[in-house]
Design a protein around this motif. Structure first.
Motif, PDB file in Angstrom:
ATOM      1  N   VAL A  91       0.850  -1.194   0.000  1.00 12.65           N
ATOM      2  CA  VAL A  91       0.000   0.000   0.000  1.00 12.65           C
ATOM      3  C   VAL A  91       0.884   1.242   0.000  1.00 12.65           C
ATOM      4  O   VAL A  91       0.656   2.185  -0.752  1.00 12.65           O
ATOM      5  N   GLU A  92       1.944   1.219   0.861  1.00 10.97           N
ATOM      6  CA  GLU A  92       2.857   2.355   0.925  1.00 10.97           C
ATOM      7  C   GLU A  92       3.503   2.612  -0.431  1.00 10.97           C
ATOM      8  O   GLU A  92       3.606   3.750  -0.879  1.00 10.97           O
ATOM      9  N   ARG A  93       3.924   1.492  -1.069  1.00  7.04           N
ATOM     10  CA  ARG A  93       4.547   1.630  -2.396  1.00  7.04           C
ATOM     11  C   ARG A  93       3.576   2.258  -3.371  1.00  7.04           C
ATOM     12  O   ARG A  93       3.938   3.135  -4.150  1.00  7.04           O
ATOM     13  N   LYS A  95       1.132   4.240  -2.632  1.00  4.82           N
ATOM     14  CA  LYS A  95       1.032   5.668  -2.308  1.00  4.82           C
ATOM     15  C   LYS A  95       2.210   6.422  -2.909  1.00  4.82           C
ATOM     16  O   LYS A  95       2.047   7.488  -3.489  1.00  4.82           O
ATOM     17  N   VAL A 143       1.758   6.983  -6.526  1.00  4.55           N
ATOM     18  CA  VAL A 143       0.804   8.055  -6.791  1.00  4.55           C
ATOM     19  C   VAL A 143       1.475   9.411  -6.551  1.00  4.55           C
ATOM     20  O   VAL A 143       1.429  10.304  -7.395  1.00  4.55           O
ATOM     21  N   ILE A 144       2.143   9.527  -5.382  1.00  6.47           N
ATOM     22  CA  ILE A 144       2.787  10.800  -5.038  1.00  6.47           C
ATOM     23  C   ILE A 144       3.830  11.162  -6.083  1.00  6.47           C
ATOM     24  O   ILE A 144       3.907  12.300  -6.546  1.00  6.47           O
TER      25      ILE A 144
END
Lengths: 118, 408
Positions: free
Chosen positions: B139-141, B143, B146-147
């Protein structure tokens, strides 16, 4: 002599010496509150095949009777006061023996596992 | 030791072994069972109102597939089930008491079966935790992706905006003020002739009007140019911030090749030369040209030195006054290359130093505070260290980078 079901068995056992315990027709394991074996009577020894001299000073639930090291037996002794009887299975070396276990713990520094064949 | 004593010892080892072992007859009646088997199975016998005398009775409830495999097994002996996983719970109300066991079943002969049990609950829990962590990381990856995409898009938009501003600035230069000025000269030169045609007062008024228009136009242009320059500075600042952010989010495993720190420092200096010259900052360098190359990410190391030079310039701006010096030094000390960037800026006191490497720390009103922390992160991935020192407020500062020549 107090029998297996006697209501004040705990107090009575506390007053018996090793020789007295060996006279009993049921198995008795006397432990301190950490689970270290203080006395292991001859009836208990005849049920399990464990020599009393081998048992004394060892941790009962992990070293002598790992079969009791679950929530049904060992887990019960985490309670402050305990007087409960359950059906269980012991093994004489590897031969299963159906038994009744009476688990006793209270204010006394000794706690007991009392064993009777079914 | 006689045979019987040896057998007895062997049996007690089997009894104590931390794996559950059960031997049954062909109908499942328990013949032999060790301590671990009782520890594992007793709660489940009791939970299913079974006496514990027959293992098939329990299997039919907790692991019916295993019992089916056993019953359909045709050979007189052999392996029926090999480490099959199953889960049991003596208390269906409480998911925390669920046990994960693995079971092996061997047919010993036509009359008996051997069951080997092991408890994988702890392992299972760890597996679940690991799985949860992996999911979290995914999930962090996501994000980050996306960022990083958003930053990229904003970056492109900002570049577009910047070039548009440049165009507007150029357009303002070719304004009407010069035309008006020519018109005013023309009218002035021909004031007499125009005066004859429309009367002298009108001709004078016309000259005044054109002069007024010209002045107003020039004033507008100056104001507009200033506004555009301000905007361009803001755009440049946004670009800086984006670049610094990108280095966090962008590819973690940058290209590592042999690079010359001396070359990188010189490049960074060249990029900032205009800024330094504009402020009359004297630049001193001491970098012998026979220094060994190091392994590193050229772009990221460049960012480090650019950041450091910018920091120094800002520190000297804050200090104010003239006669500032920026000095860059690169030397080989033992197994390391040591780079020092010193300035004559505002410096700092000891308590301030504590905070300087924290993310978000800044002394600048417009700063993003990523500078030193960002440099440190990049250098850490290169096994290099960074430190900053100052003799005190108003006395300048020196950043020291120690870069190992041999990677561990």
């Amino acid at each position: 002599m107090h029998n297996f079901e006697a209501p004040d068995l705990h107090q009575w056992l506390d007053r018996q010496n090793t020789a007295d315990l060996d006279q009993l027709p049921y198995g008795v394991v006397q432990m301190d509150h950490s689970g270290t074996v203080l006395a292991y009577n001859s009836t208990e020894s005849s049920y399990t095949g464990v020599d009393p001299q081998q048992a004394i000073g060892k941790h009962f639930f992990t070293e002598i009777a790992p079969c009791t090291n679950n929530f049904m037996v060992a887990g019960k002794y985490n309670e402050a006061a305990l007087d409960e009887t359950i059906d269980y299975i012991f093994t004489y070396v590897l031969k299963p023996t159906p038994v009744k276990l009476r688990m006793l713990k209270g204010e006394s520094p000794n706690m007991y596992l009392v064993v009777q064949k079914r | 030791m006689d045979i019987q004593a040896q057998t007895q010892q062997m049996l007690s080892i089997i009894y104590q072994i931390p794996v559950g072992i059960v031997q049954t007859d062909k109908r499942g009646a328990v013949q032999e069972m060790n301590a671990m088997a009782i520890q594992y199975l007793m709660p489940h016998f009791v939970a299913n109102q079974l006496t514990g005398e027959n293992l098939f009775d329990l299997l039919s409830v907790v692991f019916p597939n295993a019992l089916e495999a056993l019953k359909s097994y045709q050979k007189p002996s052999g392996n029926i089930l090999q480490q099959e996983r199953f889960s049991v719970n003596h208390n269906s109300q409480n998911p925390a008491t669920e046990q994960h066991l693995i079971l092996t079943i061997n047919r010993l002969d036509e009359k008996s079966y051997l069951f080997i049990l092991d408890d994988l609950t702890e392992l299972y829990k760890k597996e679940q935790q690991l799985f949860a962590i992996q999911q979290e990381q995914a999930v962090e990856r996501g994000k980050f992706e996306v960022i990083s995409g958003v930053l990229h898009d904003i970056g492109n938009a900002v570049v577009g905006f910047g070039s548009y501003l440049t165009k507007v600035k150029q357009l303002t230069k070719s304004n009407d003020a010069s035309l008006l000025s020519k018109l005013a000269q023309f009218v002035k030169a021909n004031e007499a002739a125009i005066g004859q045609a429309i009367g002298t007062p009108k001709a004078q008024a016309m000259v005044q009007l054109i002069d007024g228009l010209k002045a107003k136009q020039e004033d507008h242009t100056a104001k507009m140019e200033k506004a555009i320059t301000d905007q361009m500075n803001i755009v440049a600042h946004v670009k800086d911030v984006l670049n610094i952010q990108r280095q966090y989010i962008g590819s973690e495993s940058g290209e590592r090749s042999l690079v010359s720190l001396r070359g990188i420092i010189n490049d960074a200096l060249a990029m900032q030369l205009a800024t330094l010259e504009k402020r009359n900052i004297e630049v001193q360098t001491f970098m012998p040209d026979r220094l060994p190359p190091v392994k590193g990410d050229h772009t990221k190391l460049m960012q480090v030195f650019l950041n450091l030079i910018k920091n120094s310039v800002e520190a000297m701006d804050q200090q104010g006054g003239d006669g500032h010096t920026l000095s860059l030094e690169l030397t080989k000390e033992q197994d390391c290359l040591v780079a020092r960037v010193s300035d004559t800026g505002i410096g700092f006191d000891k308590p301030q130093k504590q905070q300087m490497f924290q993310r978000g720390f800044t002394t600048k009103p417009m700063g993003s505070g990523l500078g030193l922390n960002g440099c440190q992160s990049i250098l850490q991935t290169h096994n290099a260290t960074i430190d900053i020192d100052s003799p005190g407020p108003g006395k300048g500062a020196t950043v020291t980078i120690t870069y190992p020549l041999t990677e561990p």
